[in-house]
Structure formats: structure tokens, C-alpha cells
Design an enzyme around this catalytic site. Structure first.
Site, PDB file in Angstrom:
ATOM      1  NE  ARG A 109      34.870  24.992  38.785  1.00  0.00           N
ATOM      2  CZ  ARG A 109      33.860  24.591  39.587  1.00  0.00           C
ATOM      3  NH1 ARG A 109      32.860  23.881  39.091  1.00  0.00           N
ATOM      4  NH2 ARG A 109      33.871  24.903  40.864  1.00  0.00           N
TER       5      ARG A 109
ATOM      6  NE  ARG B 104      30.266  27.926  41.377  1.00  0.00           N
ATOM      7  CZ  ARG B 104      31.424  27.999  42.012  1.00  0.00           C
ATOM      8  NH1 ARG B 104      31.446  28.238  43.318  1.00  0.00           N
ATOM      9  NH2 ARG B 104      32.558  27.824  41.370  1.00  0.00           N
TER      10      ARG B 104
ATOM     11  CE  LYS C  88      39.384  27.741  45.951  1.00  0.00           C
ATOM     12  NZ  LYS C  88      38.914  26.471  45.357  1.00  0.00           N
TER      13      LYS C  88
ATOM     14  NE  ARG D  43      29.263  24.146  44.458  1.00  0.00           N
ATOM     15  CZ  ARG D  43      30.410  24.823  44.501  1.00  0.00           C
ATOM     16  NH1 ARG D  43      30.804  25.366  45.638  1.00  0.00           N
ATOM     17  NH2 ARG D  43      31.168  24.926  43.438  1.00  0.00           N
TER      18      ARG D  43
HETATM   19  P1  AP5 Z   1      33.435  25.122  48.676  1.00  0.00           P
HETATM   20  O1  AP5 Z   1      33.662  25.585  50.052  1.00  0.00           O
HETATM   21  O2  AP5 Z   1      32.602  25.932  47.752  1.00  0.00           O
HETATM   22  O3  AP5 Z   1      34.825  24.786  47.962  1.00  0.00           O
HETATM   23  P2  AP5 Z   1      35.711  25.716  47.047  1.00  0.00           P
HETATM   24  O4  AP5 Z   1      37.092  25.179  47.104  1.00  0.00           O
HETATM   25  O5  AP5 Z   1      35.486  27.146  47.404  1.00  0.00           O
HETATM   26  O6  AP5 Z   1      35.041  25.350  45.642  1.00  0.00           O
HETATM   27  P3  AP5 Z   1      34.603  26.284  44.453  1.00  0.00           P
HETATM   28  O7  AP5 Z   1      33.840  25.398  43.529  1.00  0.00           O
HETATM   29  O8  AP5 Z   1      33.922  27.516  44.892  1.00  0.00           O
HETATM   30  O9  AP5 Z   1      36.029  26.606  43.888  1.00  0.00           O
HETATM   31  P4  AP5 Z   1      36.501  27.199  42.560  1.00  0.00           P
HETATM   32  O10 AP5 Z   1      37.934  27.418  42.793  1.00  0.00           O
HETATM   33  O11 AP5 Z   1      36.136  26.385  41.358  1.00  0.00           O
HETATM   34  O12 AP5 Z   1      35.575  28.496  42.409  1.00  0.00           O
HETATM   35  P5  AP5 Z   1      35.814  30.037  42.541  1.00  0.00           P
HETATM   36  O13 AP5 Z   1      34.524  30.591  42.973  1.00  0.00           O
HETATM   37  O14 AP5 Z   1      37.029  30.398  43.286  1.00  0.00           O
HETATM   38  O15 AP5 Z   1      32.847  23.614  48.786  1.00  0.00           O
HETATM   39  C1  AP5 Z   1      32.486  22.872  47.645  1.00  0.00           C
HETATM   40  C2  AP5 Z   1      31.378  21.880  48.065  1.00  0.00           C
HETATM   41  O16 AP5 Z   1      31.926  20.925  48.973  1.00  0.00           O
HETATM   42  C3  AP5 Z   1      30.195  22.554  48.806  1.00  0.00           C
HETATM   43  O17 AP5 Z   1      29.010  21.900  48.438  1.00  0.00           O
HETATM   44  C4  AP5 Z   1      30.528  22.334  50.284  1.00  0.00           C
HETATM   45  O18 AP5 Z   1      29.391  22.293  51.075  1.00  0.00           O
HETATM   46  C5  AP5 Z   1      31.227  20.986  50.228  1.00  0.00           C
HETATM   47  N1  AP5 Z   1      32.253  20.835  51.288  1.00  0.00           N
HETATM   48  C6  AP5 Z   1      33.140  21.784  51.717  1.00  0.00           C
HETATM   49  N2  AP5 Z   1      33.944  21.278  52.679  1.00  0.00           N
HETATM   50  C7  AP5 Z   1      33.563  19.971  52.846  1.00  0.00           C
HETATM   51  C8  AP5 Z   1      34.040  18.907  53.693  1.00  0.00           C
HETATM   52  N3  AP5 Z   1      35.065  19.087  54.561  1.00  0.00           N
HETATM   53  N4  AP5 Z   1      33.434  17.714  53.610  1.00  0.00           N
HETATM   54  C9  AP5 Z   1      32.392  17.497  52.724  1.00  0.00           C
HETATM   55  N5  AP5 Z   1      31.895  18.471  51.894  1.00  0.00           N
HETATM   56  C10 AP5 Z   1      32.492  19.689  51.951  1.00  0.00           C
HETATM   57  O19 AP5 Z   1      36.103  30.447  41.011  1.00  0.00           O
HETATM   58  C11 AP5 Z   1      35.129  30.295  40.013  1.00  0.00           C
HETATM   59  C12 AP5 Z   1      35.668  30.820  38.703  1.00  0.00           C
HETATM   60  O20 AP5 Z   1      35.920  32.241  38.829  1.00  0.00           O
HETATM   61  C13 AP5 Z   1      36.992  30.245  38.225  1.00  0.00           C
HETATM   62  O21 AP5 Z   1      36.825  29.025  37.504  1.00  0.00           O
HETATM   63  C14 AP5 Z   1      37.511  31.377  37.340  1.00  0.00           C
HETATM   64  O22 AP5 Z   1      36.849  31.391  36.098  1.00  0.00           O
HETATM   65  C15 AP5 Z   1      37.085  32.613  38.111  1.00  0.00           C
HETATM   66  N6  AP5 Z   1      38.113  33.080  39.061  1.00  0.00           N
HETATM   67  C16 AP5 Z   1      38.001  33.133  40.413  1.00  0.00           C
HETATM   68  N7  AP5 Z   1      39.132  33.629  40.948  1.00  0.00           N
HETATM   69  C17 AP5 Z   1      39.954  33.900  39.923  1.00  0.00           C
HETATM   70  C18 AP5 Z   1      41.281  34.411  39.849  1.00  0.00           C
HETATM   71  N8  AP5 Z   1      42.000  34.751  40.935  1.00  0.00           N
HETATM   72  N9  AP5 Z   1      41.839  34.562  38.626  1.00  0.00           N
HETATM   73  C19 AP5 Z   1      41.159  34.236  37.491  1.00  0.00           C
HETATM   74  N10 AP5 Z   1      39.907  33.735  37.507  1.00  0.00           N
HETATM   75  C20 AP5 Z   1      39.309  33.567  38.708  1.00  0.00           C
END
Ligand code: AP5
Length: 194
Positions: free
Chosen positions: A144, A133, A13, A127
Site C-alpha cells: 500500500r 482489516r 485521513k 491497528r
Molecule cells: P487512519 O485515520 O485510519 O488513517 P488513514 O490514512 O485513513 O489510513 P487507512 O489505512 O485507512 O488508509 P488507506 O489509504 O490504506 O485505506 P483506504 O480505506 O482509503 O489511522 C490509521 C491508524 O493510525 C489508526 O489506528 C489511528 O487510530 C492511528 N492514528 C491516526 N492519527 C494518529 C496520530 N495523529 N497519532 C497516532 N496515531 C494516529 O483504502 C483501502 C483500499 O481501498 C485501498 O488500498 C484500495 O484498494 C481501495 N481504495 C480506496 N479508495 C480508492 C480509490 N479512490 N481508488 C481505488 N481504490 C481505492
């Protein structure tokens, strides 16, 4: 252009939201990045959110909605946004829609980045070796993924019923995924205006 990216943790994402926002000249807003900034800065939001994030649980709705209201409205008024990580539940989507519709800033299209579970886990473990993180460890990565299945996946039906859902295979090289999203968004946006 007001877009939303949905996908399990590790689906790409953040990676794709940056590129898609740059392509369409709109603002990328990541709820996770904003929350991590609050934690790093030790704000009241950060102090309240930290324990949920460390456990891989969702942060309470009120905190997230309060944090996002201003940046989302500002971005929408400046030309649009790509939201990444919000909404994460049907409840959040409905709460946001109630406010956003009145202001004319509601999401137009939701894009699912579809990636199989083994690939998600392997991306996040890789990662975790360097990211620093607090939620990139095996146990929290597993939690998660469960939280996504239980609380976020129902959002897909919510957007499907509203004919706003685009599904993209996210299990391909980064450039291919970006290209596929851009093409499908352009096609769908044309239909939205017709
Ligand atoms: P990345 O692009 O970071 O993927 P992502 O889907 O954004 O993964 P996240 O780990 O950031 O998602 P998340 O939903 O757990 O975290 P968030 O920050 O939203 O890519 C991941 C890895 O893969 C990287 O190393 C990248 O280089 C690699 N990659 C990407 N594309 C690739 C490809 N095509 N091929 C190979 N490799 C690839 O949330 C964190 C926490 O915040 C949550 O757990 C929760 O506690 C809180 N939170 C956030 N939003 C809310 C909400 N709306 N409500 C309540 N709590 C929330």
C-alpha cells in the site's frame, strides 16, 4: 466547504476527516469505508473490489467513480464534504473534476497529511492486531505504501499547480493535527472568497 484529504496509508485521513467534517458541519465520505461496506454486503462492487483491496492495489476507476458520484453530489448540495481516499490518482482527479465542475461541486482545497514512513508502518501494524482489516498485515502494508508513492503522490503536484494544496504535519497528536488543519483551511477559504 469541499475538502479532500490526501495521505499515505496510516497518515490519519479517516481519523481527521471525521473530526474536520464535524467541525465544519459537512459530510465525511471515505472511499475505503464505502468499498469495505460493499465487500461486507457482498454487492457486485464489493465482489469486484475485494481482490484488489486484499492485495493493497487500487480498485479500477470505473467502480470507484460510479460508487462515489451520488454521495458526493448529495453531500455537496447539502453543504459540503470532506473526501478521504479519493481521488487517488491524477486520472481519478481529472475524471472527477470533469463531472464535478459542471455541477459546481468540485474540490476547493486538498490537504496533505504528511507523516514519515516508519510512523505509518508502526500505526498500521498496531491497528492490524485488532482491526480485522484484510490489508493490515506487513506485506500488504508495504505494498500500500508503494502504491501511494507511485500512483497517489503525483496528485500533490497536480493540486500544487492549481494552488489548492495545504500541507499539514500529521506526525503529531490527533488534536494538534485537527487544529492545524482547521486553522489552515479557514485561512485558505478566506482567500478563496476574496
Ligand atoms: P487512519 O485515520 O485510519 O488513517 P488513514 O490514512 O485513513 O489510513 P487507512 O489505512 O485507512 O488508509 P488507506 O489509504 O490504506 O485505506 P483506504 O480505506 O482509503 O489511522 C490509521 C491508524 O493510525 C489508526 O489506528 C489511528 O487510530 C492511528 N492514528 C491516526 N492519527 C494518529 C496520530 N495523529 N497519532 C497516532 N496515531 C494516529 O483504502 C483501502 C483500499 O481501498 C485501498 O488500498 C484500495 O484498494 C481501495 N481504495 C480506496 N479508495 C480508492 C480509490 N479512490 N481508488 C481505488 N481504490 C481505492
Amino acid at each position: 466547504m469541499r475538502l479532500l484529504l490526501i495521505g499515505a496509508p496510516g497518515a490519519g485521513k479517516g481519523t481527521q476527516a471525521d473530526r474536520i467534517a464535524a467541525h465544519f458541519g459537512v459530510v465525511h465520505i471515505s472511499s475505503g469505508d464505502l468499498l469495505r461496506k460493499h465487500v461486507a454486503d457482498g454487492t457486485a462492487i464489493g465482489r469486484a473490489a475485494r481482490e484488489y483491496m486484499d492485495r493493497g492495489e487500487l480498485v479500477p476507476n470505473t467502480l470507484v467513480l460510479d460508487m462515489l458520484r451520488k454521495p458526493v453530489v448529495a453531500a455537496a448540495n447539502a453543504g459540503g464534504y470532506v473526501l478521504d481516499g479519493f481521488p487517488r490518482t491524477v486520472e481519478q482527479a481529472e475524471a472527477a473534476y470533469g463531472v464535478a465542475k459542471e455541477l459546481g461541486v468540485a474540490v476547493q482545497l486538498a490537504i496533505l497529511l504528511d507523516v514519515k514512513r516508519e510512523e505509518l508502518i508502526s500505526r498500521l501494524l498496531a491497528r492490524g492486531e485488532t482491526s480485522g482489516r484484510s490489508d493490515d498485515n506487513a506485506e500488504t502494508i508495504e505494498r500500500r505504501q508503494q502504491v501511494y508513492e507511485e500512483q497517489t503522490a503525483p496528485l500533490l503536484e497536480y493540486y500544487r499547480q492549481r494552488e489548492r494544496l495545504i500541507i499539514v504535519n500529521g506526525d503529531r497528536p490527533v488534536d494538534e493535527v485537527t487544529w492545524s488543519v482547521v486553522v489552515q483551511v479557514q485561512r485558505a477559504a478566506k482567500q478563496l472568497t476574496e
